[in-house]
Write a protein that holds these residues in place. Sequence first.
Motif, PDB file in Angstrom:
ATOM      1  N   ASP A  44       6.025   9.887   4.991  1.00 18.66           N
ATOM      2  CA  ASP A  44       6.601   8.169   5.874  1.00 18.66           C
ATOM      3  C   ASP A  44       5.565   8.124   7.069  1.00 18.66           C
ATOM      4  OD1 ASP A  44       8.738   7.731   4.602  1.00 18.66           O
ATOM      5  OD2 ASP A  44       9.927   8.303   5.914  1.00 18.66           O
ATOM      6  N   TYR A  45       4.547   8.541   7.761  1.00 21.42           N
ATOM      7  CA  TYR A  45       4.414   8.399   8.816  1.00 21.42           C
ATOM      8  C   TYR A  45       2.762   8.814   8.097  1.00 21.42           C
ATOM      9  CZ  TYR A  45       8.674   7.557  10.743  1.00 21.42           C
ATOM     10  OH  TYR A  45       9.863   6.701  11.265  1.00 21.42           O
ATOM     11  N   ASP A  46       2.345   8.759   7.833  1.00 23.70           N
ATOM     12  CA  ASP A  46       0.921   9.262   6.994  1.00 23.70           C
ATOM     13  C   ASP A  46       0.338   7.302   6.933  1.00 23.70           C
ATOM     14  OD1 ASP A  46       0.971  11.464   6.519  1.00 23.70           O
ATOM     15  OD2 ASP A  46       0.807  11.441   4.489  1.00 23.70           O
ATOM     16  N   PRO A  82       0.706  -1.010   0.037  1.00 24.43           N
ATOM     17  CA  PRO A  82       0.196  -0.297   0.020  1.00 24.43           C
ATOM     18  C   PRO A  82       0.730   1.199  -0.240  1.00 24.43           C
ATOM     19  CG  PRO A  82       0.073  -0.848   2.108  1.00 24.43           C
ATOM     20  CD  PRO A  82       0.550  -1.336   1.668  1.00 24.43           C
ATOM     21  N   THR A  83       0.486   2.399  -0.814  1.00 25.43           N
ATOM     22  CA  THR A  83       0.766   3.830  -0.459  1.00 25.43           C
ATOM     23  C   THR A  83       0.128   4.143   0.561  1.00 25.43           C
ATOM     24  OG1 THR A  83      -0.816   4.542  -1.764  1.00 25.43           O
ATOM     25  CG2 THR A  83       0.697   3.844  -3.339  1.00 25.43           C
ATOM     26  N   LYS A  84       0.959   5.499   1.289  1.00 26.22           N
ATOM     27  CA  LYS A  84       0.579   6.810   2.170  1.00 26.22           C
ATOM     28  C   LYS A  84       0.846   7.991   1.894  1.00 26.22           C
ATOM     29  CE  LYS A  84       3.305   4.163   6.129  1.00 26.22           C
ATOM     30  NZ  LYS A  84       3.858   4.319   7.329  1.00 26.22           N
ATOM     31  N   ARG A 124      12.512   0.220   9.998  1.00 23.40           N
ATOM     32  CA  ARG A 124      13.292   1.473  10.916  1.00 23.40           C
ATOM     33  C   ARG A 124      13.454   2.947   9.958  1.00 23.40           C
ATOM     34  NH1 ARG A 124      15.523  -2.094  14.583  1.00 23.40           N
ATOM     35  NH2 ARG A 124      14.514  -1.919  17.327  1.00 23.40           N
ATOM     36  N   GLY A 125      12.963   3.771   9.953  1.00 27.70           N
ATOM     37  CA  GLY A 125      12.107   5.129   9.403  1.00 27.70           C
ATOM     38  C   GLY A 125      13.717   5.713   9.772  1.00 27.70           C
ATOM     39  N   PRO A 126      14.065   7.025   9.517  1.00 31.38           N
ATOM     40  CA  PRO A 126      14.697   8.203   9.721  1.00 31.38           C
ATOM     41  C   PRO A 126      14.056   8.919  10.995  1.00 31.38           C
ATOM     42  CG  PRO A 126      13.078   9.507   7.930  1.00 31.38           C
ATOM     43  CD  PRO A 126      13.248   7.143   7.671  1.00 31.38           C
ATOM     44  N   TRP A 160      -2.021  11.536  13.302  1.00 30.28           N
ATOM     45  CA  TRP A 160      -0.924  10.823  14.112  1.00 30.28           C
ATOM     46  C   TRP A 160       0.040  11.220  13.193  1.00 30.28           C
ATOM     47  CZ3 TRP A 160      -3.256   5.684  14.327  1.00 30.28           C
ATOM     48  CH2 TRP A 160      -4.214   5.359  15.233  1.00 30.28           C
ATOM     49  N   ASN A 161       0.145  11.649  12.104  1.00 29.64           N
ATOM     50  CA  ASN A 161       1.786  12.003  11.516  1.00 29.64           C
ATOM     51  C   ASN A 161       2.163  13.305  12.214  1.00 29.64           C
ATOM     52  OD1 ASN A 161       4.068  12.562  10.125  1.00 29.64           O
ATOM     53  ND2 ASN A 161       2.817  12.535   8.374  1.00 29.64           N
ATOM     54  N   PRO A 162       3.615  13.732  13.110  1.00 27.62           N
ATOM     55  CA  PRO A 162       3.401  14.478  13.454  1.00 27.62           C
ATOM     56  C   PRO A 162       3.877  15.430  12.500  1.00 27.62           C
ATOM     57  CG  PRO A 162       4.599  12.663  13.847  1.00 27.62           C
ATOM     58  CD  PRO A 162       4.048  12.330  13.148  1.00 27.62           C
TER      59      PRO A 162
END
Length: 475
Positions: free
Chosen positions: A269-271, A251-253, A390-392, A260-262
């Motif tokens: 990345d956090y979508d 899936p895409t984001k 893990r992402g950055p 929740w994405n800061p």
Amino acid sequence: MKEFFYRPENAWVGDVIPYYEDGEFKLFYLHGWRSNYREGLEHGWHLLGTKDFVNYREDGACQIEGGTGHILKVDDIYHMFYCIFPEGKQFACHAISKDLRTWEPIPEDTFGPDGEIYELADWRDPFVFWNEEEGQYWMLIAALAKGSTNRKGCTGLLSSKDLKHWEYREPLYAPNLHVGAHECPDLFRMGDWWYLIYSSYTGRFGTFYRMSQSLNGPWITPQEEAFDGRAYYAAKSVSDGQKRYLFGWNPTKDDDLFGWNPPKASGKDYDTWDWGGNMIVHEIIQRPDGTLGVNVPKTVDSAFTEQLPTNFEGIAGDWSITDDVLLCESPYAFAGCITQEELPDQCKISTTVRFSGSTQGLGFMLRAGESLDFAYYITLEPQRSRITFRGPIMQSEEGGKTFPYDVELERPFKLLPEHEYELKVFIDGTICEIYVGGDVAMSARMYDIQHGKLALFVSQGAAEFKQVNIEMLGA
């Protein structure tokens, strides 16, 4: 750059309904349009043809507007079973064809749940096969069984002698595990075992399987029940007579559904994980004990043939670097080395790794900078028997404050010291497909870092990386 892992232009691959005939995989799929990055409601069936999962022929729409289902051939007639969702209700439908292209719906064969064995709610994704033992057809369907709690998700069961009149039967599998229906059911036999596949979006999100030596059960949950991680869903399988392949989507984001994405994280990345994305094909591997794993199909693996230079230099720790082997002993610290060359947007990275018994972690850093922190980490963690991604943002203090979990994606895997493990990673723009040991896969996405190098690392231990290769698609 055209994506290697298939998706249609200006749209997305949803659930795949695979069929195999005459040396070609006929891949029906839900063609997902999106407006303003929201999931589209027009899920029409489209058709692809491929022999190698590398080159695809687009045959276009199939005149059917509906949800996931199944294709089978009886005599000279193809039968399509699918689902529709009028006014919030759900029904199973039937259509026929002589050529897989022109379909004739049969409206009188449309039916929904009975309201007695099954709730008048979820009723979708029919899968139909001939049950040789009973001498009639069985239909599996994503449904909700009657029950005292909300954990009613089940694999429903019906039977028929003519593919038109269906008898409602007790569910094939109703473990009271999931609040939602067991989506995209699939069933096949391999050797002495029957395998039931389904996907779930409640509790643990993913595509799972159960195994039994009889269609009547019991259906055993293997120690690791999933084929992949969170970034792989709605997978269904088909065999070419020699091997069996699993077709799902990464899936895409494109949406921050719950906020929740800061706010300071400007990237994606956090979508939220979306419905639909790019099609990913895994080859199903049967282990000696009957459990299943997956590996990259050989045709996909062999498509990357143009080898690029990999000139590594040590950044942290004491590395021994030759043309064939990179070795580092760092029992009390983190150590890393990095290539002089940038990673291509589309490539395959491969190596064979071995590590000591005390090693806490080792692996790849993708799109890394010289400081070896701002990168995507693929880590083998022997002490925890898992592979992680893990992402950055997880490397920063702010990320540590924001996210209450240890990793973004993980897959269980028993890692033994002084054994060799093959590690392959396929990068295709934002897509990252990881295979370890020839039978474990983990899908991921990488949005926010778009450029960087390949780095290797070992944390608190000793590791050997043999034959580290970076390869691009052949001409």
